[in-house]
Structures are given as structure tokens and as C-alpha cells.
Design an enzyme around this catalytic site. Structure first.
Site, PDB file in Angstrom:
ATOM      1  N   GLY A   1       0.807  -1.206   0.000  1.00 11.68           N
ATOM      2  CA  GLY A   1       0.000   0.000   0.000  1.00 11.68           C
ATOM      3  C   GLY A   1       0.844   1.260   0.000  1.00 11.68           C
ATOM      4  O   GLY A   1       0.594   2.199  -0.754  1.00 11.68           O
TER       5      GLY A   1
ATOM      6  N   HIS B   1       4.165   6.198  11.449  1.00  7.35           N
ATOM      7  CA  HIS B   1       5.386   5.405  11.488  1.00  7.35           C
ATOM      8  C   HIS B   1       6.622   6.267  11.784  1.00  7.35           C
ATOM      9  O   HIS B   1       7.657   5.729  12.182  1.00  7.35           O
ATOM     10  CB  HIS B   1       5.606   4.703  10.151  1.00  7.35           C
ATOM     11  CG  HIS B   1       5.085   3.301  10.097  1.00  7.35           C
ATOM     12  ND1 HIS B   1       5.331   2.369  11.078  1.00  7.35           N
ATOM     13  CD2 HIS B   1       4.349   2.661   9.148  1.00  7.35           C
ATOM     14  CE1 HIS B   1       4.769   1.218  10.745  1.00  7.35           C
ATOM     15  NE2 HIS B   1       4.154   1.367   9.585  1.00  7.35           N
TER      16      HIS B   1
ATOM     17  N   MET C   1       4.913   2.975   1.858  1.00  9.95           N
ATOM     18  CA  MET C   1       6.144   2.721   2.602  1.00  9.95           C
ATOM     19  C   MET C   1       6.576   3.989   3.317  1.00  9.95           C
ATOM     20  O   MET C   1       6.637   5.054   2.725  1.00  9.95           O
ATOM     21  CB  MET C   1       7.242   2.238   1.636  1.00  9.95           C
ATOM     22  CG  MET C   1       8.566   1.962   2.305  1.00  9.95           C
ATOM     23  SD  MET C   1       8.392   0.668   3.558  1.00  9.95           S
ATOM     24  CE  MET C   1       9.669   1.167   4.707  1.00  9.95           C
ATOM     25  N   GLU C   2       6.909   3.833   4.601  1.00 17.38           N
ATOM     26  CA  GLU C   2       7.128   4.968   5.497  1.00 17.38           C
ATOM     27  C   GLU C   2       8.548   5.499   5.499  1.00 17.38           C
ATOM     28  O   GLU C   2       8.964   6.119   6.484  1.00 17.38           O
ATOM     29  CB  GLU C   2       6.748   4.558   6.924  1.00 17.38           C
ATOM     30  CG  GLU C   2       7.691   3.564   7.611  1.00 17.38           C
ATOM     31  CD  GLU C   2       7.314   2.111   7.434  1.00 17.38           C
ATOM     32  OE1 GLU C   2       7.816   1.264   8.186  1.00 17.38           O
ATOM     33  OE2 GLU C   2       6.510   1.819   6.530  1.00 17.38           O
ATOM     34  N   ASN C   3       9.326   5.307   4.430  1.00 13.65           N
ATOM     35  CA  ASN C   3      10.701   5.789   4.399  1.00 13.65           C
ATOM     36  C   ASN C   3      10.832   7.164   5.052  1.00 13.65           C
ATOM     37  O   ASN C   3      10.020   8.049   4.811  1.00 13.65           O
ATOM     38  CB  ASN C   3      11.186   5.911   2.947  1.00 13.65           C
ATOM     39  CG  ASN C   3      10.743   4.747   2.098  1.00 13.65           C
ATOM     40  OD1 ASN C   3      11.171   3.629   2.298  1.00 13.65           O
ATOM     41  ND2 ASN C   3       9.864   5.021   1.151  1.00 13.65           N
TER      42      ASN C   3
ATOM     43  N   GLU D   1       1.180   5.813   7.561  1.00 13.67           N
ATOM     44  CA  GLU D   1       2.590   6.007   7.195  1.00 13.67           C
ATOM     45  C   GLU D   1       3.194   7.195   7.936  1.00 13.67           C
ATOM     46  O   GLU D   1       4.367   7.166   8.314  1.00 13.67           O
ATOM     47  CB  GLU D   1       2.729   6.184   5.683  1.00 13.67           C
ATOM     48  CG  GLU D   1       2.139   5.050   4.858  1.00 13.67           C
ATOM     49  CD  GLU D   1       2.632   3.665   5.266  1.00 13.67           C
ATOM     50  OE1 GLU D   1       3.773   3.540   5.732  1.00 13.67           O
ATOM     51  OE2 GLU D   1       1.860   2.700   5.111  1.00 13.67           O
TER      52      GLU D   1
END
Length: 878
Positions: free
Chosen positions: A267, A307, A269-271, A304
Site C-alpha cells: 500500500g 510510522h 512505505m514509510e521511508n 505512514e
């Protein structure tokens, strides 16, 4: 056969890394065909690691090494070894700088892991173990480092260059290229690294934090999607403010960036500072996105963002601790959605998903604890158990501690572990230290697979004015865990008097009654008894209020009790649950006997609910929606595919016929009268209106069919259009074909809307469903390289179309396995995801079991099978 059986990784084998990395300097010369990556790592031996040899192992896959040096000295070929899994450096110093140069090919990376091409963009996905596809590295979450990243690319082709942190330098080069350097001041594991390069439009906003610092919010989309980003940015601002107020968490960088890409396995990505999203969960406009899409975007944007603290600032020691970040963050996003919308409706939707997906997972061959003991591919453990059941474990701890103490506990967690890679034990220990409670028994929830079952019996004694609840807990055996120990279970209950009012939940022996309302009981023994006093008449118990624990409840309430709860219970979840149980019992009775009558009191309750003008519209829609065939199947000892489908449709038809007047009144009174608004009341009105329409159409009501046709042709929002289109497609015939053609012509330039077009043709149990899906595989707009498109067509058919997927001749099974085997060399993560429906194969009749077993064995007979697909198929058969 699979020539080399993949070996599992075990939690018990965890060892601290032998080396740590303090600083990382990366330089990318970006090109889709061949990207050059230069890496400079400052390494030192880890004083916390056990004594070892002088060698260093670095992960690395699908890399072409072109340069290798330590402290500026180029290494001879005898000083290192390269293999397909990584790089071994022999006899390295205790502290040194390692320089590597590698080449990678993003355009050929169809697995969408590491650095890959999505349309005209270059982007990354490094979680869980994909940074090793970019450069040689200690690719594990307990190695945290500070990163400086320089991106160089052709300026005309890739005018936007993004990475983690804050931009510190820009330059235009003489050869038509340009460069941007990014610095991330916070140590992070490699899985949080990100970069994006491409021609993107910027939608920008500002957010002022609680401390008065301004943050630039930047949403990057492809230029033609520029008009679909407003909702995502508004959701982000709401989430940032909510996290400050609810958890005291303030954002820590100058920039917060989101990029929407069209090819993504998950879905989002919390980079750190640069979230990369599947564009499905960013892009929305009323005419292209449904209420469910708007809701999903708001929830996932928040997830996200949250996070940033629960996953980034504090991360996982190892991947067995995945729920430490995911379960905790799901709990946080659920609470956010509850606060900005309807708490009861949000809880109901989360519980429905949990019961449908996670309970089935717990009951199947791939059952695993929230913290698994082993895995072959960590990508296969991004599961409902880790995420959704993990969130329930956090929710239970919040309930046991109470809101004030739980906030103190999370404050302690953030203060104690900021900048660290930690374990689930560290989190629970903060709960204990803040509250003074012993949660050692509660920890079993993290270690023990399976869904606990509560057997509850009540008895009222008129002579003593007491009501006694006997509660027994039992967890069924699961693979590798035949013996289960009793759990610490919070059980929230209320007691309703004959007039529907709340009674005090007054335990015998207490000096005075508490105020009427909900009481939290704590189960710790295999069997316990609770005696309530001060009750002049038999109460109706409202059990498991708010779904206070992820358990199945077997009680002795009568249908009359459930009708009473459906009408009077103040707890939204318990009202819904009473209605769902009545629906379930009736449908299962119709499976056993097609002539089973529809009880008049059931119809009366339905009619009463439809006529309740004061009730929350969304809650009413949830209460009056029948359970899915998938969920109902899991309530049977042996799933009767055709019987369930027949009974489900029969009840829909009967309700549409018998409640025609009330349903038409609901439809007419809830018509759209103005522009689209995404707000709880408006969403609830649309949900109830479209539910009423579905009952009328299933009944074959001419007025309902006329409303359906008109709604499809004139509606100005995608929620109403898709509701009408789905009903027309389900009915079949020329009207359905004309509607599909009209929809396709209207939306051919909108990929996310065309996903809906594929999906609506795959989900309904029409005789030609499988042949239609097979034909759509060859449609010009279908691509096995686009996960959204594959999930919309193949995934929808296998997960939703129960009758056609489970056809008695096995054709649905053969089709799915053909697709899995075709996808496996392209995108093994996606291929493994598609296999989920086979996890339930033992729940069906002997004929279907044999057919599914044959297909699973066919998968395992494929030479060169990926470890992702091997793990799912082999465990399903174990």
C-alpha cells in the site's frame, strides 16, 4: 522439483551484528538501463557482539561489483569473495571505511524490490530486505546509520530528484545532468532508505507544529494527476495535528514528502521523510474515487505518517518484531480514524476485516503468532496476524491500563527507546513500568497462535437479585502449537434492564455499585465465574463491548435477546454484532433447509431499524448488511459453497420483497442533493441508500431496477456509480454489457478507475465469470507487471467470487495456479499474495480438497520456484 529447499530463519538464532555502520555516503548516477551506485561506509566492530573472526559479510543481490576498497586501498581478488547472496571481506580491521561501486538495472527489476522503474519514474522499495539489491550492506534493521545521498540524472528526463531528509546541495552539470544531495540527520536502518527520480508535479502545503516550527508538505504526482491530491494533503495535516494532541509526537524534519507511483507491491512505505505510496492510496477526486477510497487514503496517509515515531525513530531489532511497528501503528491509525469519523463504524469495519481474514489465518495451515518463531521469506509475514491482531494486542493493553496510564506508558516508550532498534518485550516492559502491572501472562498473546474461544453461560437468581456469568477460555491447537496456555483477556460487558437502560455492573462483594455502563473484567484462568448483584430483574448481557479482545464468543443468548440488543444496546459494536449473528443464523438455517421461514420478529427488527430516523446512517448500513459468503463459510464445519451462495441470495431477495416500501422510502429520502462531501454523515447516507438499492435489485423489483439504471447514468460521484454498475453486472444481460462499455469509454484514461472496471467483472458469480476473467487477461489494458491490475482482476476473482473460484471441476483453481506460476518469475511477492485463498483448502468437501491439493503440488513441482511462493504452498500442504 525445487532443487534447493529454502531454509527457515529462526528467532532463537538472533545474534547482534558483528559490525556497525556510523555513516553512509551514497552517490547514484541514475539511468533505467544501468545505474551506477557508489557507497562509502564507515564501519566499526560492534562491542555488543560476541567474539568472532576477522571476516565481514555484507548482503548483496543482483549487483555487478566494479570497485572495492578499504581505507582507499583497492582490494585484491584474494581478499574477498562474491556470491549470489553477498560479499565476504577477509580479515578486516576493527574500524575502517569501505568503498564499493556497483551497477544495477532498474528497468529489468520486475520484482519491484530495491531500485526499479515505475512508468517513467525510478523509485525504491527497500523493506524488508531489499536495500541489498542497491549496494552491498549490512541489510538488517538493527544497523542504524546516518545517510548522505547524492542523486545525479538527466535533467530533462528526471527533473525531480528526491531522497530521505533535507536537501543540502543542488548543482547543474555541464552534460545536461543535474544533482541533488540529501542529508538525513536521524540514524535509520537500510530498509527506510528511499529515492525517487522523475518528471513529477508538486502540490505543496505548510504545517506549523505545536512548537511553532514550519514544515513543508510536498506531494509529488505525475502531472496528469495533479487535481487528485488535495484529499491526501488534508489527511496528512489532520494526522500530524492528531498525533501531537493524542500521543505528543511532533514531526522532526523540515520536509515531509509523499510520492505516488503506479507500480507498488504494497500500500505504501514509510521511508524517513519520503513516503512512497501506491497511487491508489493517494489519488482521489469525487468522480474517480469511492467513499471507501477516500477513507482508505485518509487511513493509510495517517498510518505512514505515524510510522515516523513508531517504526522510524524507534524501529525493530529484527523482523520477528515486525508487529512492534506495524501492530502499534495500525492501532494508532485506527484510533485516528475513530476520532475523525464514527468510532462505532470504524470499530465494526476493523472487526469485520479481522474476523474475515485474520481469524481464517489463525484457523489455517499458515497460522502463526503475532511474533513468529521462524520464516523463510519475511515478505510472507506482512499478514493480518502481524498487523491487525497485533493492533488488537496494543488495544487490549490500552484497555487494561486505562487511557491516562497508557499515555504515560507510550511517553515512556518514546523517551526510553528513541533512536533504538528494540523488541516487543521492550514495549510491554514500558506498559508495566508505567502502570506497575505484571503483564507476563499477557505476553503469551505475542507467542501463541490461534483465536481464543470464550464459552459464556449466564444464570439469573431472582431470590438473590444476582446474575452469574460463567466464562471458560480455550484456544484450539495450531500447527506446531498443540498445547495452549490460558491468556490474559480483557472482557468488557454491560448489563441492560428490561427497559433497555444500562444497569450497574456491580460485582458481589463490592461495597457499593459503580455507575451504570461498561465494566472491564479480566480473564486469567481457564474458567472463571463473575457474580453481579443488585439486579431486580434478569438483565440482558452486552458481551465483548467494543470487541475488547480478538476472540470468538459462544454464549447462550436467545434470538430474542439479540433482537433486544440490536434495538437498545448503546455499544455500537454489540448492536452490530447482535444483528450479524441473527443474519448468520438465518442464512446457515437456509443452507440446511431452503424452506426455512424468515421469522417475523427478524423482519420487524429490520423494519424498525430502517424507520429509525435518529440513528447513525453508517451504523444502520453496517447492521443491515449481511455477512459475506467468505465469512459465513468459516462458520461451517465443511464449507457448502453453492448452499451458502443460494441462501445468501435468497435472503437478499426476501428482504427486498418484504421490505419494499421501507427500502424505497430510504432510497428516495437519501438521494444526493448537492455536491459530493466526504464526511461521516454523507458517507453514511450513501451507504444506507445503496444498501437499500441492492436489496431491491436482488428482489427483481422494477422500481429498484429503474433507480439503479438512472443512478448509473446520472450519478456524479464514483460511490454511486460503482454501486449501480455492480448491481447491473450482477444481473447480467445486455444492460450489463452496455454499462460496462459505457464505463470503459468514459474512464479509459484513468488507470485506477479502470482497475474498478476489471474488478467488477471478476467479483460476481455469473456463469461466464471465469471465461470473462480469462479473456480480460488478454485485454490491452491488462499487465502482469502492474500489481494493482493483477489484484483487481485475478485477486478479486479468487478472493471474492466464491462460487466460480471454487467451481466443482477445479477450473478456478487451475486458473489461479496458472497465473501464480506465470507471475512468479516476474514478481514473486505478488505471486505469493495471490495464493492466500488456498490457505483454507482443508475447510472444503473432499472433492475440492483433492483438486486444491493437486494444484498446490503442481506449484511445488515447478523447477526454479521462488522462496516466496515455495513457503506459502509448502506450508499450506504441511
Amino acid at each position: 522439483m525445487y532443487r534447493e529447499t529454502p531454509q527457515p530463519i529462526h528467532l532463537k538464532d538472533y545474534r547482534p551484528p558483528e559490525f556497525l555502520i556510523d555513516r553512509v555516503e551514497l552517490r547514484f548516477e541514475l539511468d533505467p538501463e544501468c545505474t551506477h551506485v557508489e557507497s562509502r561506509l564507515d564501519l566499526r566492530r560492534n562491542p555488543a557482539a560476541p567474539p568472532g573472526g576477522g571476516d565481514l559479510w555484507l548482503d548483496g543481490e543482483e549487483l555487478r561489483l566494479t570497485h572495492l576498497a578499504i581505507d582507499g586501498r583497492v582490494l585484491a581478488s584474494t581478499e574477498y569473495r562474491v556470491d549470489p547472496r553477498g560479499l565476504t571481506l577477509y580479515q578486516v580491521p576493527d574500524r575502517f571505511t569501505l568503498e564499493t561501486q556497483v551497477e544495477i538495472e532498474p528497468s529489468l527489476n520486475t520484482a519491484l524490490k530495491g531500485l526499479y522503474q515505475s512508468g517513467d519514474l525510478l523509485c525504491t522499495q527497500c523493506e524488508a530486505e531489499n536495500f541489498r539489491r542497491i549496494t552491498y550492506f549490512l541489510d538488517r534493521p538493527d544497523v542504524l546509520a546516518r545517510y548522505t545521498t547524492t542523486l545525479i540524472a538527466d535533467q530533462a528526463r528526471f527533473p525531480v530528484l528526491l531522497s530521505n531528509g533535507n536537501p543540502i546541495a543542488r548543482a547543474e552539470l555541464t552534460d545536461g545532468r543535474h544533482s541533488v544531495t540529501w542529508e538525513d540527520p536521524f540514524p535509520k536502518p537500510s530498509y527506510l532508505f528511499a529515492l525517487v527520480a522523475g518528471d513529477l508535479s508538486l502540490i505543496e502545503d505548510r504545517f506549523v507544529t505545536a512548537s511553532g516550527r514550519e514544515v513543508r508538505l510536498q506531494l509529488f504526482v505525475e502531472p496528469h494527476n495533479r487535481d487528485k491530491g488535495e484529499h491526501a494533503l488534508n489527511a496528512l495535516k489532520k494526522a500530524m495535528r492528531w498525533d501531537e494532541e493524542r500521543f505528543g509526537r511532533e514531526y522532526d524534519l523540515d520536509f515531509y514528502m509523499i510520492v505516488a507511483v503506479s507500480h507498488f507491491n504494497m500500500g505504501a512505505m514509510e521511508n524517513k521523510g519520503l513516503n512512497i505510496f501506491n497511487d491508489k492510496f493517494v489519488l482521489a477526486r469525487p468522480d474517480t474515487a469511492t467513499d471507501a477510497d477516500f477513507d482508505g487514503i485518509e487511513s493509510i496517509i495517517a498510518h505512514e505518517y505515524f510510522h515516523n515515531w513508531t517504526g522510524n525513530r524507534i524501529t525493530c531489532r529484527d523482523w520477528f518484531q515486525l508487529s512492534l511497528k506495524e501492530g502499534l501503528t495500525v492501532y494508532r491509525d485506527q484510533e485516528f480514524s475513530s476520532d475523525v469519523g464514527s468510532r462505532a463504524v470504524k470499530r465494526i469495519r476493523d472487526v469485520r476485516a479481522l474476523r474475515t481474514h485474520q481469524f481464517a489465518e489463525d484457523a489455517g495451515p499458515l497460522a502463526h503468532p503475532v511474533r513468529p518463531e521462524s520464516y523463510i521469506e519475511i515478505d510472507n509475514f506482512y499478514t493480518a496476524t502481524v498487523y491487525d491482531k497485533g493492533a488488537e494486542l496494543v488495544r487490549m493493553q490500552s484497555a487494561l491500563l486505562g487511557p491516562t496510564t497508557f499515555r504515560h506508558a507510550t511517553d515512556l516508550y518514546f523517551a526510553r527507546h528513541d533512536g533504538q532498534a528494540v523488541t516487543i518485550e521492550d514495549f510491554v516492559r514500558c506498559m508495566e513500568d508505567a502502570s506497575g502491572r505484571d503483564l507476563s501472562q499477557f505476553r503469551r498473546w505475542y507467542e501463541q497462535a490461534g483465536t481464543p474461544e470464550l464459552f459464556i453461560r449466564g444464570h439469573y437468581d431472582a431470590a438473590t437479585w444476582t446474575y452469574t456469568l460463567n466464562v471458560r477460555q480455550e484456544t484450539p491447537p495450531t500447527p506446531n502449537q498443540p498445547i495452549k496456555r490460558p491468556l490474559h483477556i480483557p472482557l468488557a460487558i454491560g448489563l441492560l434492564g428490561p427497559d433497555g437502560r444500562e444497569s450497574p455492573v456491580w460485582l458481589a462483594g463490592e461495597p457499593e455499585p459503580p455507575a451504570p455502563g461498561t465494566r472491564l473484567l479480566e480473564l486469567t484462568e481457564p474458567e472463571q465465574q463473575f457474580v453481579f448483584t443488585g439486579l431486580s430483574e434478569r438483565p440482558v448481557p452486552s458481551i465483548l463491548r467494543g470487541f475488547s479482545a480478538p476472540v470468538r464468543v459462544h454464549d447462550d443468548l436467545s434470538d430474542a435477546d439479540r433482537l433486544f440488543l440490536m434495538a437498545h444496546d448503546r455499544d455500537g459494536f454489540c448492536r452490530w454484532d447482535a444483528a450479524q449473528t441473527l443474519h448468520e443464523r438465518l442464512i446457515l438455517a437456509l443452507v440446511a433447509d431452503e424452506t426455512h421461514p424468515i421469522p417475523e420478529d427478524y423482519l420487524a427488527a429490520f423494519r424498525h431499524a430502517l424507520g429509525d430516523t435518529t440513528a447513525d446512517r453508517a451504523l444502520l448500513a453496517e447492521m443491515l448488511t449481511l455477512p459475506s459468503e467468505t465469512y459465513l463459510g468459516d462458520r461451517m464445519a465443511v464449507i457448502d459453497v453453492e448452499g451458502l451462495h443460494r441462501a445468501h441470495r435468497h435472503l437478499m431477495c426476501e428482504l427486498g420483497c418484504r421490505l419494499r416500501t421501507e427500502l424505497l422510502a430510504i432510497y428516495d429520502s437519501h438521494a444526493e442533493t448537492g455536491p459530493y462531501v466526504f464526511a461521516p454523515e454523507a458517507v453514511g447516507r450513501r451507504a444506507l441508500k445503496n444498501l437499500a438499492l441492492s436489496y431491491l435489485v436482488y428482489a427483481g423489483d422494477e422500481s429498484g431496477l429503474a433507480c439503479c439504471r438512472a443512478q448509473f447514468e446520472t450519478a456524479h460521484n464514483m460511490t454511486d456509480v460503482m454501486a449501480a454498475l455492480g448491481l447491473l453486472v450482477d444481473q447480467g444481460g445486455d444492460e450489463a454489457e452496455a454499462a460496462l462499455q459505457s464505463f470503459y469509454r468514459r474512464w479509459t484514461g484513468e488507470p485506477l478507475v479502470i482497475d474498478k472496471w476489471f474488478s467488477v467483472q471478476a467479483k460476481f458469480a455469473r456463469p461466464d465469470a471465469l471465461e470473462r476473467v480469462k479473456a480480460l487477461i488478454h485485454h490491452p489494458d491488462y499487465s502482469p507487471h502492474n500489481p494493482n491490475r493483477v489484484r483487481a482482476l485475478v485477486g478479486t476473482f479468487a478472493k471474492t467470487n466464491q462460487v466460480c473460484f471454487h467451481a466443482v471441476d477445479g477450473s478456478g483453481y487451475r486458473f489461479l495456479v496458472d497465473q501464480v506460476l506465470e507471475l512468479d518469475p516476474i514478481n514473486p511477492v505478488l505471486a505469493a499474495q495471490l495464493l492466500k485463498p488456498f490457505e483454507r483448502w482443508r475447510r472444503f468437501d473432499a472433492g475440492r480438497q483433492a483438486l486444491m491439493r493437486t494444484e498446490l503440488e503442481r506449484i511445488l513441482g515447478r523447477e526454479g520456484l521462488s522462496s516466496d511462493v515455495f513457503e506459502v504452498a509448502s506450508k499450506a500442504l504441511a
